[in-house]
Write an enzyme that holds these catalytic residues in place. Structure first.
Site, PDB file in Angstrom:
ATOM      1  N   SER A 280       0.808  -1.221   0.000  1.00 40.40           N
ATOM      2  CA  SER A 280       0.000   0.000   0.000  1.00 40.40           C
ATOM      3  C   SER A 280       0.846   1.278   0.000  1.00 40.40           C
ATOM      4  O   SER A 280       0.360   2.330  -0.399  1.00 40.40           O
ATOM      5  CB  SER A 280      -0.926   0.011   1.224  1.00 40.40           C
ATOM      6  N   ARG A 281       2.089   1.182   0.472  1.00 41.60           N
ATOM      7  CA  ARG A 281       2.914   2.391   0.615  1.00 41.60           C
ATOM      8  C   ARG A 281       4.363   2.080   0.270  1.00 41.60           C
ATOM      9  O   ARG A 281       4.742   0.921   0.178  1.00 41.60           O
ATOM     10  CB  ARG A 281       2.860   2.901   2.067  1.00 41.60           C
TER      11      ARG A 281
ATOM     12  N   TYR B 154      15.650  -5.061  14.603  1.00 38.35           N
ATOM     13  CA  TYR B 154      15.477  -4.946  13.149  1.00 38.35           C
ATOM     14  C   TYR B 154      16.615  -5.654  12.398  1.00 38.35           C
ATOM     15  O   TYR B 154      16.386  -6.400  11.452  1.00 38.35           O
ATOM     16  CB  TYR B 154      15.426  -3.461  12.791  1.00 38.35           C
TER      17      TYR B 154
ATOM     18  N   ILE C   3      16.318   4.453   1.873  1.00 39.85           N
ATOM     19  CA  ILE C   3      15.388   4.752   0.785  1.00 39.85           C
ATOM     20  C   ILE C   3      14.355   5.756   1.279  1.00 39.85           C
ATOM     21  O   ILE C   3      13.886   5.659   2.428  1.00 39.85           O
ATOM     22  CB  ILE C   3      14.665   3.453   0.325  1.00 39.85           C
TER      23      ILE C   3
END
Ligand code: NAP
Length: 247
Positions: A14-15, A155, A188
């Site tokens: 979606s994003r 992460y 990014i």
């Protein structure tokens, strides 16, 4: 580039990077299933853009952190299309904190959302694609999974795990004609990095030989290549898309 497969599921489509992957692969005539968790409007927007460009899009809501929901989501796609040719495990989250202050829950939440979900997606894809004797999966890891990062032990563990797991899946998939690869983007420009203070961004730029952040499109093009027939002899590979910040 040519795509022999007919459909693709992009988690977190979606994003950000996932939305670009969806739009990029749809250009080649592949029907794209856009998964999201909360951003229904954004997912609709991606579908509309794909359709306006003459492509085929569909939306499927589920939370990748919930294995049952993920498996059900893939079943729905099979019920509609009768197959699944491509999967991109892209959905991911961060919960940054210095290690000494990080609780088990904050560690495990990221592992569940990024690593366990990728395992579930790869496992289901391997079952389906083995029967088809055709399929390709790309997992979205990170440069942080290759070199570590302050404040991101959770992460980096999840993203490093994805790189190793992709190689093991590649070995299990190869005899059945199923390829598994991953990409390791650097920094990014997406919502995920938009909260970084200007000072931190400027520090980061000093260590990026190409002297800029990457765009979601530049990651999407690498992912599309790895899914396509052009990469038919590539499996177990990690494609760095990081402006040279880690070689
Ligand atoms: P983003 O802009 O924050 O978008 C994340 C996407 O993932 C959204 O579509 C979101 O959907 C979805 N998502 C998150 N948790 C989900 C869940 N539990 N179930 C289903 N969907 C979920 O992130 P991004 O920057 O595009 O990052 C995409 C991937 O690239 C991530 O795996 C990230 O770790 C990786 N990556 C990013 C960078 C970077 O610099 N941006 C660098 C290296 C790697 P909802 O809004 O509906 O929740």
């Amino acid at each position: 580039m040519k795509f022999s497969g007919q459909n693709l599921l992009v988690t977190g489509g979606s994003r950000g990077i996932g939305a670009e992957i969806a739009k990029e692969v749809a250009k080649y005539g592949v029907k794209v299933w856009i998964n999201y968790r909360k951003s229904a409007q954004e997912a609709e927007k991606v579908k509309k853009e794909i359709e306006e460009a003459g492509g085929k899009g569909a939306i499927i809501q589920f939370d990748v952190s919930n294995p049952q929901e993920f498996v059900e989501g893939i079943k729905t796609i099979l019920d509609v299309d009768g197959r699944l040719d491509y999967l991109v495990n892209n959905a991911g989250i961060t919960r940054d904190k210095l290690a000494i202050r990080m609780g088990i829950e904050e560690f495990e939440e990221v592992i569940r959302a990024n690593l366990t979900s990728t395992f579930v997606g790869c496992r289901e894809a391997l079952k389906i694609m083995s029967r088809q004797r055709f399929g390709a999966v790309v997992n979205v890891s990170s440069v942080v999974g290759e070199r570590g990062n302050m404040g991101q032990v959770n992460y980096s563990a999840s993203k490093g795990g994805i790189i190793a797991m992709t190689k093991s899946f590649a070995l299990e998939g190869a005899p059945r004609g199923v390829r598994f690869n991953c990409v390791t983007p650097g920094f990014i420009e997406t919502d995920m990095t938009s909260t970084l203070p200007e000072k931190v961004k400027n520090e980061l730029l000093k260590n990026i030989p190409l002297k800029r952040l990457g765009s979601p499109r530049e990651v999407a093009e690498g992912v599309a290549f790895l899914l396509s027939d052009s990469a038919s002899y590539i499996t177990g590979e990690t494609l760095k898309i990081n402006g040279g910040m880690y070689m």
